[in-house]
Each structure stands twice: as C-alpha cells, then as structure tokens.
Design a protein around this motif. Structure first.
Motif, mmCIF file in Angstrom:
data_model
loop_
_atom_site.group_PDB
_atom_site.id
_atom_site.type_symbol
_atom_site.label_atom_id
_atom_site.label_comp_id
_atom_site.label_asym_id
_atom_site.label_seq_id
_atom_site.Cartn_x
_atom_site.Cartn_y
_atom_site.Cartn_z
ATOM 1 N N ARG A 24 -13.693 25.726 -10.530
ATOM 2 C CA ARG A 24 -13.382 26.203 -9.181
ATOM 3 C C ARG A 24 -11.876 26.238 -8.954
ATOM 4 N N LEU A 25 -11.161 25.339 -9.624
ATOM 5 C CA LEU A 25 -9.707 25.335 -9.499
ATOM 6 C C LEU A 25 -9.116 26.616 -10.077
ATOM 7 N N PHE A 26 -9.599 27.048 -11.233
ATOM 8 C CA PHE A 26 -9.110 28.292 -11.827
ATOM 9 C C PHE A 26 -9.383 29.469 -10.901
ATOM 10 N N HIS A 27 -10.571 29.513 -10.334
ATOM 11 C CA HIS A 27 -10.909 30.626 -9.439
ATOM 12 C C HIS A 27 -10.034 30.617 -8.182
ATOM 13 N N LEU A 28 -9.661 29.431 -7.734
ATOM 14 C CA LEU A 28 -8.757 29.343 -6.587
ATOM 15 C C LEU A 28 -7.364 29.854 -6.968
ATOM 16 N N LYS B 219 10.433 39.654 -1.309
ATOM 17 C CA LYS B 219 10.063 38.305 -0.862
ATOM 18 C C LYS B 219 9.391 38.340 0.505
ATOM 19 N N SER B 220 9.880 39.217 1.365
ATOM 20 C CA SER B 220 9.277 39.342 2.688
ATOM 21 C C SER B 220 7.837 39.834 2.581
ATOM 22 N N ARG B 221 7.613 40.824 1.735
ATOM 23 C CA ARG B 221 6.265 41.363 1.567
ATOM 24 C C ARG B 221 5.360 40.369 0.843
ATOM 25 N N TRP B 222 5.918 39.629 -0.129
ATOM 26 C CA TRP B 222 5.119 38.629 -0.822
ATOM 27 C C TRP B 222 4.705 37.507 0.134
ATOM 28 N N GLU B 223 5.597 37.091 1.013
ATOM 29 C CA GLU B 223 5.276 36.041 1.972
ATOM 30 C C GLU B 223 4.105 36.450 2.861
ATOM 31 N N GLU B 224 4.075 37.720 3.247
ATOM 32 C CA GLU B 224 2.947 38.208 4.040
ATOM 33 C C GLU B 224 1.645 38.086 3.253
ATOM 34 N N SER B 225 1.706 38.471 1.972
ATOM 35 C CA SER B 225 0.520 38.364 1.119
ATOM 36 C C SER B 225 0.096 36.910 0.957
ATOM 37 N N TRP B 226 1.077 36.033 0.779
ATOM 38 C CA TRP B 226 0.790 34.610 0.583
ATOM 39 C C TRP B 226 0.093 34.021 1.801
ATOM 40 N N HIS B 227 0.639 34.262 2.971
ATOM 41 C CA HIS B 227 0.052 33.673 4.177
ATOM 42 C C HIS B 227 -1.302 34.296 4.509
ATOM 43 N N SER B 228 -1.475 35.565 4.187
ATOM 44 C CA SER B 228 -2.802 36.176 4.351
ATOM 45 C C SER B 228 -3.808 35.519 3.417
ATOM 46 N N ALA B 229 -3.366 35.242 2.203
ATOM 47 C CA ALA B 229 -4.248 34.591 1.239
ATOM 48 C C ALA B 229 -4.640 33.191 1.706
ATOM 49 N N MET B 230 -3.701 32.468 2.302
ATOM 50 C CA MET B 230 -4.019 31.130 2.807
ATOM 51 C C MET B 230 -5.155 31.201 3.831
ATOM 52 N N LYS B 231 -5.065 32.153 4.739
ATOM 53 C CA LYS B 231 -6.090 32.291 5.777
ATOM 54 C C LYS B 231 -7.428 32.702 5.166
ATOM 55 N N GLU B 232 -7.387 33.586 4.179
ATOM 56 C CA GLU B 232 -8.626 34.030 3.542
ATOM 57 C C GLU B 232 -9.279 32.893 2.765
ATOM 58 N N ILE B 233 -8.467 32.084 2.077
ATOM 59 C CA ILE B 233 -9.015 30.952 1.323
ATOM 60 C C ILE B 233 -9.634 29.926 2.262
ATOM 61 N N ILE B 234 -8.986 29.669 3.384
ATOM 62 C CA ILE B 234 -9.540 28.742 4.376
ATOM 63 C C ILE B 234 -10.869 29.271 4.892
ATOM 64 N N ARG B 235 -10.896 30.567 5.177
ATOM 65 C CA ARG B 235 -12.123 31.189 5.722
ATOM 66 C C ARG B 235 -13.255 31.179 4.695
ATOM 67 N N ASP B 236 -12.937 31.524 3.446
ATOM 68 C CA ASP B 236 -13.980 31.733 2.438
ATOM 69 C C ASP B 236 -14.367 30.478 1.672
ATOM 70 N N VAL B 237 -13.421 29.546 1.528
ATOM 71 C CA VAL B 237 -13.649 28.427 0.619
ATOM 72 C C VAL B 237 -13.556 27.076 1.322
ATOM 73 N N VAL B 238 -12.420 26.833 1.968
ATOM 74 C CA VAL B 238 -12.150 25.499 2.493
ATOM 75 C C VAL B 238 -13.176 25.105 3.551
#
Length: 519
Positions: free
Chosen positions: A107-111, A497-516
C-alpha cells in the motif's frame, strides 16, 4: 556534583545555538557523569539535531499534508517492522527482480505512485518507455527479422520496403504467426530487458550485466530509430511518465541515425526537432505536464576524431535549440570507457554557456580512473553528477558538491540491477539524505528492469535508503529538488514550481478523500 548538574543543564540549553561536539567535550571536561534524566535529555537533543539536518527537515507541512504524512508513516513503519523481524521479506533487502511482484501488495508503494514527483532528471531516451512499447512497435508493417530467438546470436531487425538483401531475412508478421503472437511477444520482452527470475546466478559480475545491458541498446536501435516508431515511442514514454505522476523530463540521448522507408537518415537537428514537436503536442493535451529538455550524451568510447564531431554537434545544437538542448554529457560504462580527463582539452573549447551534466563515479572502485572522473566533472563545472556512487570515498569532493551546490542524480534501482549495491540499506545516498545534500532521485533506464518511470526508485529511496524517521517532507523535497536543479531558466522554474505545487496540494486532498478517511 551539584555544580556538574547545573553546568550540564546550562549546556543542554546552549545546544540550541551550539553543536553536539562542543557539548560533549564540555561535559567530558567536568570529570563526572550526568544523571539518567540528564542523559536522556542529551540523547533526545542529539536525535533532534540529527533529524534537523535531514533532507526536507526545513519544510513545514500544512493540515492536509500532516494527515497524509500520518498515514504514510503508518505504512512505512509497518513495512520496516516486518522487515526488521524478517529481513528476507523486506523488499529493499533483496534483488529488485526477485521482489517485483511484491509491489502489488504494498500500500505504501501505491501511495507513492499517487504523489506528484516533479521531474526525472536522469533518464536515457530509448529506455524510458516500457518494453510494451517496443512490442507494439514490432506490429508495424515492413519490419524484418534475421536470425532466431534463444540462440547464441540475437536476432537483427530492420524496417524496409523490401527484403534487406539476404535470404534469411523474414517479415516479423510471418515469424510471429509461426510462433503464435503471445509467444513472439514474450520473446521480445525477454530480449529487450535484463529481467531474469534468478538474477544472482545469471549476472555473477558487474561486467556480465553491463555486457548484456549495452548489448540491448544495439539490438533495439533499428526498431526504435525507425522514424514513425521514434515519434510514437517518445510520445508514449511521456504518457507513461505522466501516468506515474512525473510532470517534467530531462532526457539524455546519443542522437542515433533515425531512418525511414525512403532511405532518408535524419540529422541530429531534425531528431531534436522531432522531440520538440512531440513534446509540444503532448503538453497541449496534458495541461499538467511541465515540459522536457534534452541533454546531448554521446558515447565515452569515442576516439579523438569522433569526439571532435560530437563537440561540433553539441555547439550547433546549443546554438539552434537554446531552449531545449540543455547541455552535454557522455554515456557508457565508465570502468571500460575512456576517462573524462582524456576529453578535457576538447571540452574546454566548448562555450561557457554550454552546461555539463556528467556521469561520474558510477563505480565501486577507489582511486582508479573511473571514480576520478568525479574530479574532472567538478573541475569542469558540472551542474549535476550522474550517479556519483563513489563520492563518499572522496571527502574533499563531497564537500565541494555541497559548497558548489552540485546536484547528485541518484538512481537506486539502476545501482542495484547493475551490481553496485546488493542491499539498498547500504546505498551511499543514505548520507546525502541524512545531511541535506543537493540530490534528486531518478530512474536511469527503467524499461530494462521493468520498473515504473519513477515510483519504484522513490520507494527504494524512501523505504530502503532513508532513515525510518524520514517522512513526507523527504518525498516533497525530492520533488522540489527535481525542479530546482533542473536546466530550466528562472522564469520557467518559477512557473513549473507554482504549477507543481497546485498538483501536489490537489493530490493531498485526493489522497485524504480516497485513502486516509477510509483507512
């Protein structure tokens, strides 16, 4: 004793503005021992000081990142605990080929796969995309094959309107049907990779695996360098990177002879233009993708005459494509290739604007020509060092890397498959991660070892190489470093970096929604 306790307490406070070496020396000079409580405070302070030097330690996680980090570390601790109790089950302690199937259960690899990982800064153009893309290319019409599989001599391939001129050339479509498509495809998969079920016995020495490794490129070239395949393979490689949440690429390439059915051989300039065209096309259909740049990296086995041609090509490409051609490198096994010092007179003639990104120190030797490539790479002003595996044996050079902010491109899976290290826990990058060195994690030639474009290397770095205390901040810093140490100019880097940060924070929310929340 009371005086000792008072002084010790004061020294523990001073630790915040001093260092542990000074603290321990001062305590030793008192000719007495602290109490157990004071000892525990000192121990805690030592751990805190060490932790504060970790790569990524300066990052502050927000609420979403903290939630993801708690889940991430739960998974990491579980895998470490299982491995600690039975190291045979620990993925980073065994050969990558032996453990490939185990990643399906992690599960860690998939995360880690879900995390936006920034860019790959060390990868070779014809070994990024998976072997599935090569198999797909063999379904193209007009491909001919000479020789059989599973013989001493590997088969040869060529795209041509007509039989290439010898009686024993046959259309691939006929051979595929005779063997059945599934059998043929599996033989292609085996031919163009290093994977074996018994890697320890198959590759007994570093030279064994390198001979096979370099041979693959030669057999593969006539398939990949057919112009329609060249375009399709590169575009599909970008797609696989993107699917692995990699949004930027700096690829190294030798610029081989690309050809078509009319007999045309494309010039280096035309090949670079193909890269640019396909990159721009990909960016239009994938808004999160940040782009790509190219590092011209011909063979280090060239003689002086060939090398002069390489430098002339490098200068021309640098002038004609200043926004895409990032710089210059040399590729090929360092142990058997010409040392960097032999090319220095010609390299010094290149313009100051030409950046260097040299492979150096990809070796286990100490004090020989291979690891001394590190000396010349640094003296030549390299912006990054490919691998740098041997640099721990050169403390002066290691200091220069930090002082000059020269980025080390770490390729964990490559280093194990190519027999520099057996167990990832012994990888020298553990020092780089623990002491905040300029470092990125890349994947080198993931196709040849059936690895993901970057996730397997991130996993090995996070679970096998880094400390058990390293958390999400390490992975985030590695992604940031991949943009900070890229060949992008300042404006490109800021936007990326600005665009990557947007992707990163979107991913955090998606991981919280789908996994955490569901865990």
């Amino acid at each position: 004793m009371k005086l000792i306790m008072i002084v010790t307490s004061l020294l523990l406070v001073l630790l915040k503005v001093s260092n542990t070496k000074v603290l321990i020396s001062a305590i030793d000079s008192l000719n007495g021992r602290p109490t157990f409580d004071e000892y525990q405070q000192l121990r805690k302070s030592l751990i805190e000081e060490e932790t504060n030097k970790f790569l990524g330690a300066d990052l502050v996680l927000n609420e979403d990142e903290t939630a993801v980090n708690e889940y991430l570390m739960t998974l990491k601790k579980a895998e470490l605990e299982q491995g600690f109790n039975n190291s045979y089950t620990f993925i980073p302690a065994r050969h990558f080929f032996e453990m490939l199937d185990r990643f399906k259960e992690s599960r860690l690899f998939h995360l880690i796969q879900r995390l936006p990982k920034g860019g790959v800064l060390h990868a070779h153009d014809t070994a990024i995309g998976s072997t599935d893309l090569v198999i797909k290319a063999t379904y193209q019409p007009n491909l001919w094959q000479k020789g059989e599989f599973d013989t001493k001599e590997d088969p040869q391939f060529l795209f041509s309107n007509e039989k290439p001129g010898e009686d024993d050339w046959e259309p691939v479509e006929n051979i595929r049907q005779n063997l059945t498509p599934s059998v043929y495809d599996e033989k292609i998969r085996k031919l163009f990779g290093l994977y074996t079920e018994n890697p320890i016995n198959t590759y007994k020495t570093l030279d064994d695996v390198w001979n096979k490794f370099q041979h693959i490129f030669g057999v593969l070239t006539p398939i990949i360098t057919y112009e329609p395949v060249w375009r399709q393979y590169y575009y599909a490689s970008l797609q696989q990177l993107y699917d692995d949440n990699v949004h930027y690429l700096e690829l190294r390439g030798v610029l081989p002879d690309v050809y078509d059915l009319s007999g045309k051989i494309y010039s280096p300039d035309e090949i670079v233009q193909i890269y640019i065209d396909e990159t721009e096309k990909f960016k239009k259909s994938h808004p999160l993708f940040l782009g790509a740049k190219f590092i011209y990296a011909p063979s280090r086995f060239a003689d002086d005459t060939e090398f002069q041609t390489f430098t002339e090509t490098a200068k021309r490409l640098h002038e004609n494509f200043p926004d895409f051609v990032a710089g210059f490198d040399l590729v090929g096994q360092e142990d058997t290739g010409r040392p960097l010092i032999s090319f220095v007179p010609e390299l010094l003639k290149l313009p100051d604007s030409m950046k260097f990104f040299f492979h150096a120190g990809e070796t286990n030797w100490n004090g020989l020509s291979t690891d001394e490539n590190l000396i010349d790479a640094i003296l030549l002003g390299t912006k990054r060092i490919g691998h740098g595996f041997a640099i721990l044996k050169h403390p002066k050079l290691l200091n220069e890397v930090k002082e000059q902010n020269i980025c080390l491109e770490i390729n964990p899976v490559s280093n194990q498959v190519l027999k520099l290290v057996d167990d990832y826990r012994n990888h020298p990058a553990a020092v780089f991660f623990s002491d905040n060195y300029p470092v990125v994690v890349s994947s080198d030639d993931p196709s040849f070892w059936r690895a993901a474009p970057l996730s397997h290397d991130f996993y090995m770095a996070f679970v096998g190489i880094s400390s058990a205390h390293h958390d999400l901040r390490l992975l985030k810093q590695l992604a940031i470093n991949s943009l900070d140490y890229s060949a992008m100019d300042e404006s490109e880097r800021n936007e990326a970096k600005s665009r990557w940060e947007e992707s990163w924070h979107s991913a955090m929310k998606e991981i919280i929604r789908d996994v955490v929340k569901s865990s």
